[in-house]
Design a protein around this motif. Structure first.
Motif, PDB file in Angstrom:
ATOM      1  N   UNK A 269      19.750   7.745  13.520  1.00 52.88           N
ATOM      2  CA  UNK A 269      18.409   7.797  13.402  1.00 52.88           C
ATOM      3  C   UNK A 269      17.760   7.745  14.900  1.00 52.88           C
ATOM      4  N   UNK A 270      16.800   8.618  15.102  1.00 52.00           N
ATOM      5  CA  UNK A 270      16.020   8.598  16.716  1.00 52.00           C
ATOM      6  C   UNK A 270      15.424   7.364  16.589  1.00 52.00           C
TER       7      UNK A 270
ATOM      8  N   UNK B   9      21.829  11.242  23.038  1.00 51.85           N
ATOM      9  CA  UNK B   9      20.566  12.047  23.533  1.00 51.85           C
ATOM     10  C   UNK B   9      19.438  11.170  23.606  1.00 51.85           C
TER      11      UNK B   9
ATOM     12  N   UNK C 281      15.045  16.575  26.042  1.00 51.31           N
ATOM     13  CA  UNK C 281      16.200  15.609  25.967  1.00 51.31           C
ATOM     14  C   UNK C 281      17.247  15.610  27.006  1.00 51.31           C
TER      15      UNK C 281
ATOM     16  N   UNK D  88      13.427   4.201  19.134  1.00 57.80           N
ATOM     17  CA  UNK D  88      12.793   3.588  20.429  1.00 57.80           C
ATOM     18  C   UNK D  88      13.772   2.950  21.027  1.00 57.80           C
TER      19      UNK D  88
ATOM     20  N   UNK E 229       2.903  12.526  19.656  1.00 59.56           N
ATOM     21  CA  UNK E 229       3.781  12.540  20.691  1.00 59.56           C
ATOM     22  C   UNK E 229       4.220  13.800  21.236  1.00 59.56           C
TER      23      UNK E 229
ATOM     24  N   UNK F 242       7.320   6.651  26.483  1.00 58.06           N
ATOM     25  CA  UNK F 242       8.315   6.161  25.668  1.00 58.06           C
ATOM     26  C   UNK F 242       9.614   6.940  25.869  1.00 58.06           C
TER      27      UNK F 242
ATOM     28  N   UNK G  26      25.154  10.509  14.915  1.00 57.10           N
ATOM     29  CA  UNK G  26      24.925  10.249  13.546  1.00 57.10           C
ATOM     30  C   UNK G  26      24.105   9.188  13.006  1.00 57.10           C
TER      31      UNK G  26
ATOM     32  N   UNK H  76      13.060   7.498  23.676  1.00 55.56           N
ATOM     33  CA  UNK H  76      13.749   7.455  22.433  1.00 55.56           C
ATOM     34  C   UNK H  76      15.149   7.877  22.583  1.00 55.56           C
TER      35      UNK H  76
ATOM     36  N   UNK I 254      18.984   8.736  20.350  1.00 56.26           N
ATOM     37  CA  UNK I 254      19.600   9.326  19.181  1.00 56.26           C
ATOM     38  C   UNK I 254      20.993   9.396  19.426  1.00 56.26           C
TER      39      UNK I 254
ATOM     40  N   UNK J 206      15.399  11.069  24.699  1.00 52.60           N
ATOM     41  CA  UNK J 206      14.028  11.803  24.766  1.00 52.60           C
ATOM     42  C   UNK J 206      13.038  10.930  25.359  1.00 52.60           C
TER      43      UNK J 206
ATOM     44  N   UNK K 198       7.449  15.385  23.254  1.00 52.49           N
ATOM     45  CA  UNK K 198       8.458  15.210  23.686  1.00 52.49           C
ATOM     46  C   UNK K 198       9.024  16.203  24.714  1.00 52.49           C
TER      47      UNK K 198
END
Lengths: 114, 114
Positions: A43-44, A88, A107, A46, A102, A34, A41, A36, A38, A90, A104
């Protein structure tokens, strides 16, 4: 247990430049992979994921990633970045036959200069 | 759209206080997760839950406990807050337990322990 390595924690580039973020994982079996993202400001969320089939995966906002099994890698790419790609990123992995716990990476903070 | 909400965006607590962080998801997801996010360390899993009243330790459970009395709600508890628990806390949920499942994240709670 799986582990994920992301290099170059801070990346600064200009608009229209190409972006490639490296991701290497450590796990002996089959994996799900995956990316992800961000945004400031937000949400993280996909970006894209791979679990089987074509190793070149396309995600949202023009991103793609390539799974290279022999290199234990899942690098993220975008041919021409925009200021709005500042975020950012990840990389994460789960075991294919396991649960969705997960692991991670640390980042990549990407800053795109207009 | 999946919605994961967290009770507070910002919290300031004193050392030794008991702290409750609440997370609610509205999509009947089976699984819920608590992570902490620290600069340069990525996301680290604290606890997760596959079902009501079920919980499993993640990678860094020390100093934390959790509660899942209802399917939609997953609480993180700091029994006696310490300064090294100052962090961003992210809640996530996923529909099923398979490794391919996408996790959906809340906005995060930034906790400062003085």
């Amino acid at each position: 247990a799986q582990s994920v390595t992301q290099h170059n924690h801070h990346v600064i580039l200009s608009e229209a430049a190409s972006l490639e973020l490296g991701c290497n994982y450590s796990y002996g079996g089959t994996v799900n992979l995956f990316w992800y993202v961000q945004y400031p400001g937000q949400h993280l969320q996909l970006l894209l994921k791979y679990f089987s089939g074509d190793p070149l995966v396309k995600g949202i906002k023009g991103f793609e990633a390539e799974f290279i099994k022999s290199k234990f890698s899942f690098n993220l790419r975008k041919p021409s970045v925009q200021w709005s790609d500042t975020a950012e990123y990840f990389c994460a992995v789960t075991a294919y036959y396991g649960n969705n716990r997960l692991a991670f990476g640390k980042g990549n903070q990407v800053v795109v200069i207009p | 759209d999946v919605k994961v909400t967290q009770s507070s965006r910002y919290l300031v607590k004193r050392t030794g206080e008991k702290v409750f962080l609440e997370c609610v998801q509205d999509m009947d997801h089976e699984n819920m997760f608590w992570y902490r996010q620290d600069p340069g360390l990525g996301l680290r899993l604290i606890y997760f839950s596959y079902d009501v009243k079920m919980k499993e330790k993640g990678d860094i459970p020390e100093g934390y406990s959790v509660s899942r009395e209802k399917k939609e709600r997953f609480s993180l508890i700091l029994e006696s807050a310490s300064t090294n628990q100052t962090s961003m806390y992210l809640c996530a949920s996923s529909l099923g337990t398979a490794g391919q499942e996408t996790q959906y994240f809340g906005p995060g709670t930034r906790l400062l322990v003085l």
